[in-house]
Design a protein around this motif. Structure first.
Motif, PDB file in Angstrom:
ATOM      1  N   HIS A  32     -26.037  41.578 -18.229  1.00 59.63           N
ATOM      2  CA  HIS A  32     -24.792  41.630 -17.473  1.00 59.63           C
ATOM      3  C   HIS A  32     -25.064  41.786 -15.980  1.00 59.63           C
ATOM      4  O   HIS A  32     -24.379  41.175 -15.145  1.00 59.63           O
ATOM      5  N   GLU A  33     -26.058  42.591 -15.639  1.00 61.22           N
ATOM      6  CA  GLU A  33     -26.405  42.803 -14.235  1.00 61.22           C
ATOM      7  C   GLU A  33     -26.814  41.496 -13.564  1.00 61.22           C
ATOM      8  O   GLU A  33     -26.517  41.268 -12.381  1.00 61.22           O
ATOM      9  N   ALA A  34     -27.484  40.624 -14.313  1.00 59.90           N
ATOM     10  CA  ALA A  34     -27.918  39.336 -13.755  1.00 59.90           C
ATOM     11  C   ALA A  34     -26.727  38.535 -13.250  1.00 59.90           C
ATOM     12  O   ALA A  34     -26.790  37.894 -12.189  1.00 59.90           O
ATOM     13  N   ALA A  35     -25.618  38.562 -13.988  1.00 66.96           N
ATOM     14  CA  ALA A  35     -24.423  37.831 -13.556  1.00 66.96           C
ATOM     15  C   ALA A  35     -23.823  38.460 -12.310  1.00 66.96           C
ATOM     16  O   ALA A  35     -23.413  37.751 -11.373  1.00 66.96           O
ATOM     17  N   TYR A  36     -23.759  39.787 -12.274  1.00 71.77           N
ATOM     18  CA  TYR A  36     -23.244  40.447 -11.072  1.00 71.77           C
ATOM     19  C   TYR A  36     -24.073  40.061  -9.852  1.00 71.77           C
ATOM     20  O   TYR A  36     -23.530  39.724  -8.786  1.00 71.77           O
ATOM     21  N   GLY A 189     -34.451  33.662 -19.254  1.00 70.31           N
ATOM     22  CA  GLY A 189     -35.465  33.118 -18.378  1.00 70.31           C
ATOM     23  C   GLY A 189     -36.844  33.287 -19.000  1.00 70.31           C
ATOM     24  O   GLY A 189     -36.983  33.675 -20.172  1.00 70.31           O
ATOM     25  N   GLU A 190     -37.858  33.041 -18.216  1.00 68.50           N
ATOM     26  CA  GLU A 190     -39.228  33.041 -18.739  1.00 68.50           C
ATOM     27  C   GLU A 190     -39.607  34.373 -19.359  1.00 68.50           C
ATOM     28  O   GLU A 190     -40.228  34.432 -20.430  1.00 68.50           O
ATOM     29  N   GLY A 191     -39.212  35.477 -18.704  1.00 72.54           N
ATOM     30  CA  GLY A 191     -39.602  36.796 -19.207  1.00 72.54           C
ATOM     31  C   GLY A 191     -39.039  37.096 -20.580  1.00 72.54           C
ATOM     32  O   GLY A 191     -39.761  37.546 -21.482  1.00 72.54           O
ATOM     33  N   VAL A 192     -37.739  36.842 -20.778  1.00 72.97           N
ATOM     34  CA  VAL A 192     -37.134  37.129 -22.074  1.00 72.97           C
ATOM     35  C   VAL A 192     -37.537  36.077 -23.102  1.00 72.97           C
ATOM     36  O   VAL A 192     -37.656  36.381 -24.293  1.00 72.97           O
ATOM     37  N   ALA A 193     -37.765  34.841 -22.657  1.00 71.96           N
ATOM     38  CA  ALA A 193     -38.210  33.802 -23.589  1.00 71.96           C
ATOM     39  C   ALA A 193     -39.553  34.182 -24.221  1.00 71.96           C
ATOM     40  O   ALA A 193     -39.803  33.876 -25.401  1.00 71.96           O
ATOM     41  N   LYS A 194     -40.405  34.843 -23.470  1.00 73.02           N
ATOM     42  CA  LYS A 194     -41.684  35.303 -24.038  1.00 73.02           C
ATOM     43  C   LYS A 194     -41.445  36.341 -25.134  1.00 73.02           C
ATOM     44  O   LYS A 194     -42.169  36.377 -26.147  1.00 73.02           O
ATOM     45  N   LEU A 195     -40.441  37.184 -24.932  1.00 76.63           N
ATOM     46  CA  LEU A 195     -40.108  38.163 -25.966  1.00 76.63           C
ATOM     47  C   LEU A 195     -39.493  37.488 -27.187  1.00 76.63           C
ATOM     48  O   LEU A 195     -39.735  37.918 -28.321  1.00 76.63           O
ATOM     49  N   ASP A 196     -38.700  36.423 -26.967  1.00 77.84           N
ATOM     50  CA  ASP A 196     -38.197  35.651 -28.107  1.00 77.84           C
ATOM     51  C   ASP A 196     -39.360  35.172 -28.969  1.00 77.84           C
ATOM     52  O   ASP A 196     -39.340  35.300 -30.206  1.00 77.84           O
ATOM     53  N   ALA A 235     -33.857  39.758 -13.332  1.00 77.02           N
ATOM     54  CA  ALA A 235     -34.531  38.519 -12.941  1.00 77.02           C
ATOM     55  C   ALA A 235     -35.105  37.759 -14.128  1.00 77.02           C
ATOM     56  O   ALA A 235     -35.513  36.595 -13.973  1.00 77.02           O
ATOM     57  N   ASP A 236     -35.133  38.370 -15.298  1.00 73.85           N
ATOM     58  CA  ASP A 236     -35.642  37.702 -16.499  1.00 73.85           C
ATOM     59  C   ASP A 236     -34.599  36.799 -17.159  1.00 73.85           C
ATOM     60  O   ASP A 236     -34.859  36.209 -18.213  1.00 73.85           O
ATOM     61  N   PHE A 237     -33.416  36.697 -16.557  1.00 74.06           N
ATOM     62  CA  PHE A 237     -32.376  35.795 -17.028  1.00 74.06           C
ATOM     63  C   PHE A 237     -32.142  34.704 -15.986  1.00 74.06           C
ATOM     64  O   PHE A 237     -32.417  34.891 -14.802  1.00 74.06           O
ATOM     65  N   ALA A 238     -31.631  33.569 -16.434  1.00 73.73           N
ATOM     66  CA  ALA A 238     -31.369  32.441 -15.539  1.00 73.73           C
ATOM     67  C   ALA A 238     -29.929  31.982 -15.718  1.00 73.73           C
ATOM     68  O   ALA A 238     -29.421  31.919 -16.845  1.00 73.73           O
ATOM     69  N   ILE A 239     -29.273  31.654 -14.609  1.00 75.50           N
ATOM     70  CA  ILE A 239     -27.897  31.159 -14.630  1.00 75.50           C
ATOM     71  C   ILE A 239     -27.859  29.810 -13.947  1.00 75.50           C
ATOM     72  O   ILE A 239     -28.263  29.667 -12.793  1.00 75.50           O
ATOM     73  N   HIS A 240     -27.382  28.792 -14.677  1.00 74.41           N
ATOM     74  CA  HIS A 240     -27.335  27.439 -14.134  1.00 74.41           C
ATOM     75  C   HIS A 240     -26.362  26.603 -14.965  1.00 74.41           C
ATOM     76  O   HIS A 240     -25.806  27.066 -15.966  1.00 74.41           O
ATOM     77  N   GLY A 241     -26.168  25.367 -14.546  1.00 72.19           N
ATOM     78  CA  GLY A 241     -25.189  24.504 -15.195  1.00 72.19           C
ATOM     79  C   GLY A 241     -25.746  23.578 -16.246  1.00 72.19           C
ATOM     80  O   GLY A 241     -25.014  22.744 -16.788  1.00 72.19           O
TER      81      GLY A 241
END
Length: 257
Positions: A32-36, A189-196, A235-241
């Motif tokens: 949620h913080e990433a969106a803010y 993003g890359e950081g959380v994708a590694k945890l996935d 920063a481990d999340f990405a927001i784009h279209g």
């Protein structure tokens, strides 16, 4: 991070409200913080209404750049908590389909992870349009129905009334008289994708496997999983279209004409 002994000083853990400073909540808080953080520039120097402020950390972030922030929530203990913890923010209890503001009185309405809880989403959006000045912006984030509840039109989350797919959110905003400026999605993003990859394809499912069937805040977490969740940053999340239908959350900016 907050210890179990001090959690009562924050807010009661319901399993739905996102609370900062708690290791077990950190994935959702950072998501949620990433969106803010992405949307803070739209609030710079503005008069901002946060409609549905929850714990208040978002209003606190917005207040670092905005000229003035008013935070509304329907829950009395929540508004009392926000008033105690986040200084310099106006706080009031309100029903979001009857906003206690004059016409054209704010520059930005922020509505983060709230619209899916509302019984009358159209009435809420009409109120947002009323209180926004011409050219003002409505910022909405909400879980993407296509990934959050992929197999049913009925939300699995008992706190949600109606979840939205990207096209449904777009239509809802346009029907309320807004011009949709951007409609993006939040992804790992890359950081959380590694945890996935580390946890069999889904860090979300790994967390749910621990907490499902347990009272909020009472589950026993494997130490390694908890450490990995606690280390996640916005920063481990990405927001784009891109690939909007596969996004986890929808992030919309709409303009009042």
């Amino acid at each position: 991070m907050t210890t179990p002994a001090t959690r009562a000083e924050a807010l009661h853990l319901t399993g739905e409200r996102t609370v900062p400073g708690i290791a077990e909540e950190n994935y959702w808080f950072r998501r949620h913080e990433a969106a803010y953080q992405q949307l803070l520039p739209l609030c710079e120097g503005k008069t901002v209404l946060e409609a549905g402020c929850g714990e208040g950390y978002g209003a606190g972030l917005i207040a670092t750049v905005a000229e003035r922030v008013l935070a509304l929530d329907y829950d009395v203990p929540t508004t009392e908590h926000v008033a105690r913890r986040y200084h310099g923010i106006g706080v009031a209890r309100a029903n979001l389909v009857f906003l206690p503001l004059r016409d054209a009185s704010v520059d930005v309405v922020a509505n983060f992870q709230v619209i899916e809880h509302l019984w009358d989403q159209g009435a809420f959006l009409a109120e947002c349009r009323r209180v926004l000045s011409p050219g003002g912006r409505l910022i909405v984030t909400t879980p993407n129905r296509l990934t959050f509840t992929p197999d049913s039109d009925t939300p699995l989350n008992p706190f949600h009334t109606r979840e939205l797919a990207p096209s449904e959110l777009d239509e809802l905003l346009r029907d309320a008289g807004f011009e949709v400026e951007t409609l993006h999605g939040l992804h790992h993003g890359e950081g959380v994708a590694k945890l996935d990859a580390k946890y069999g394809g889904s860090i979300i499912d790994a967390q749910l496997d621990v907490v499902m069937g347990q009272l909020p805040g009472q589950a026993t977490w494997p130490a390694e999983l908890l450490a990995d969740v606690e280390a996640i940053q916005a920063a481990d999340f990405a927001i784009h279209g891109e690939n909007l239908d596969a996004s986890l959350d929808l992030v919309a900016v709409a303009v009042r004409g």
